[in-house]
Design a protein around this motif. Sequence first.
Motif, PDB file in Angstrom:
ATOM      1  N   LYS A  77       4.670   2.790 -14.065  1.00  0.00           N
ATOM      2  CA  LYS A  77       5.058   3.315 -12.761  1.00  0.00           C
ATOM      3  C   LYS A  77       6.310   2.628 -12.230  1.00  0.00           C
ATOM      4  O   LYS A  77       7.114   3.250 -11.519  1.00  0.00           O
ATOM      5  CB  LYS A  77       3.894   3.181 -11.786  1.00  0.00           C
ATOM      6  N   LYS A  82       7.964   4.270  -9.055  1.00  0.00           N
ATOM      7  CA  LYS A  82       6.773   4.441  -8.222  1.00  0.00           C
ATOM      8  C   LYS A  82       6.144   3.110  -7.803  1.00  0.00           C
ATOM      9  O   LYS A  82       4.960   3.059  -7.469  1.00  0.00           O
ATOM     10  CB  LYS A  82       5.740   5.306  -8.957  1.00  0.00           C
ATOM     11  N   TYR A 110       3.839  -2.954  -4.286  1.00  0.00           N
ATOM     12  CA  TYR A 110       2.844  -1.899  -4.122  1.00  0.00           C
ATOM     13  C   TYR A 110       3.063  -0.837  -5.179  1.00  0.00           C
ATOM     14  O   TYR A 110       4.163  -0.314  -5.325  1.00  0.00           O
ATOM     15  CB  TYR A 110       2.920  -1.267  -2.729  1.00  0.00           C
ATOM     16  N   SER A 112       2.388   2.831  -6.286  1.00  0.00           N
ATOM     17  CA  SER A 112       2.077   4.075  -5.583  1.00  0.00           C
ATOM     18  C   SER A 112       0.704   4.607  -5.983  1.00  0.00           C
ATOM     19  O   SER A 112       0.378   4.717  -7.163  1.00  0.00           O
ATOM     20  CB  SER A 112       3.141   5.132  -5.885  1.00  0.00           C
ATOM     21  N   GLY A 113      -0.096   4.938  -4.970  1.00  0.00           N
ATOM     22  CA  GLY A 113      -1.422   5.487  -5.204  1.00  0.00           C
ATOM     23  C   GLY A 113      -2.529   4.462  -5.280  1.00  0.00           C
ATOM     24  O   GLY A 113      -3.711   4.822  -5.276  1.00  0.00           O
ATOM     25  N   ALA A 114      -2.176   3.181  -5.349  1.00  0.00           N
ATOM     26  CA  ALA A 114      -3.199   2.136  -5.455  1.00  0.00           C
ATOM     27  C   ALA A 114      -3.875   1.912  -4.099  1.00  0.00           C
ATOM     28  O   ALA A 114      -3.316   2.214  -3.046  1.00  0.00           O
ATOM     29  CB  ALA A 114      -2.587   0.832  -5.952  1.00  0.00           C
ATOM     30  N   ALA A 115      -5.074   1.360  -4.143  1.00  0.00           N
ATOM     31  CA  ALA A 115      -5.850   1.124  -2.923  1.00  0.00           C
ATOM     32  C   ALA A 115      -5.407  -0.127  -2.180  1.00  0.00           C
ATOM     33  O   ALA A 115      -5.748  -0.311  -1.016  1.00  0.00           O
ATOM     34  CB  ALA A 115      -7.336   1.016  -3.265  1.00  0.00           C
ATOM     35  N   TRP A 117      -2.181  -3.464  -1.842  1.00  0.00           N
ATOM     36  CA  TRP A 117      -0.944  -4.093  -2.274  1.00  0.00           C
ATOM     37  C   TRP A 117      -1.117  -5.600  -2.162  1.00  0.00           C
ATOM     38  O   TRP A 117      -2.079  -6.080  -1.555  1.00  0.00           O
ATOM     39  CB  TRP A 117       0.266  -3.586  -1.489  1.00  0.00           C
ATOM     40  N   GLN A 365      -5.135  -6.034  -7.555  1.00  0.00           N
ATOM     41  CA  GLN A 365      -6.083  -4.918  -7.555  1.00  0.00           C
ATOM     42  C   GLN A 365      -7.260  -5.191  -8.494  1.00  0.00           C
ATOM     43  O   GLN A 365      -8.421  -4.938  -8.161  1.00  0.00           O
ATOM     44  CB  GLN A 365      -5.372  -3.633  -7.982  1.00  0.00           C
TER      45      GLN A 365
END
Length: 372
Positions: A77, A82, A110, A112-115, A117, A365
């Motif tokens: 990503k 991203k 961060y 993108s799309g992760a829950a 950062w 994460q």
Amino acid sequence: GTAADARQKWDCCEQTHKSLTAIMFALRRALSAAAPRVATRATARRGMAVKIFDYDTIVSSLSVADAIETVEDAFCKLAQGKVDVPMPMHITIDETTDAGPGDCHVKGGYVSGAATWTVKVASVSFYKNLDRGMPPGGGVFVVMNAVTGQPCGIFQENRFMTDLRTGAAGGIALKHLGLPADAPGASNTIGFVGCGAIARVMARAAKAIRPDFKGLCWAPDGSHETFAADMEAELGVPFEAIDTAAEMCKGSDVIYTQTPGGTTCLEKSWLKPHATIICSGSDQPTKQEIPTDVLSSSKYVADLIKQTSKVGELRSAIADGSMTEGDVYAELGEICNGSKPGREGKELIVCDLTGTGAQDAAIGQVAWDKLG
């Protein structure tokens, strides 16, 4: 007054009492209804309780194998634009009678799309700590909720999570850039220059990618004998401590370098034509592990060009004019996502790992998913 007058006064007082009683009940109801709202506002201001994870919990719960898949996805990503990754902030703690010497860097990112950062503060090179019976660095990860913006957890990892995400990158580089173990002329031998904490996590990552490799090692501080014994016992693969860096490099298809970076640690004449060098020791503008003639004659892969040109091995090659940013073959994420091929036959490859905020976000994460 007459009885009628007395009765009228009594009725008036009774009506006043009823009115005041009604007002009191109304006020009580109003205050009762308002109290939850006041409490809710206070709770909102306080936010959710932040979980704190100590070093022992982190070390006993996470491994480099846990991180490889998530870190590789973050690299993919990153190459697609991203991931929001600011340049690291570096703080130098100069040596005085009251402090230092040491270095600190702040990284984050961060995906993108992760829950979540992550923001990380890491300190390194506090070498006087050794005399104090303390490690030469420390660090914390702050993992934040990407929906609410609230902190989820604080991980007092003392560079353990940093080492895991660095090792994961080393394993990913081996996967895509190392000469296949069954290729003609391959010996499936992996060498380690420098045998500290990063070397150990690199060896564990190599084991996750190539379970049956043979290990060679050498360290400038003489720690290679202990490293070889420890890694052979832990990983169940043969390890041999070698007397010189030259001999070790000549016998290795893949070489991990993780030294303090104060001086170069190998020479071009020591390398096999198909060698892969995965270097992680240079993360400050004063460090260099790999000679520029090796860099300029290799297929050079960066974890992040904007970093390696400032604080990685590429910086030295740009400084002496032997390379420009245009000579970079690819970023590692471009190879991970298939935009560019990795190894193509027998070629010299250097992969420069300075450590990215994308990796920090990924391991943050992983840690939150597993411990949160």
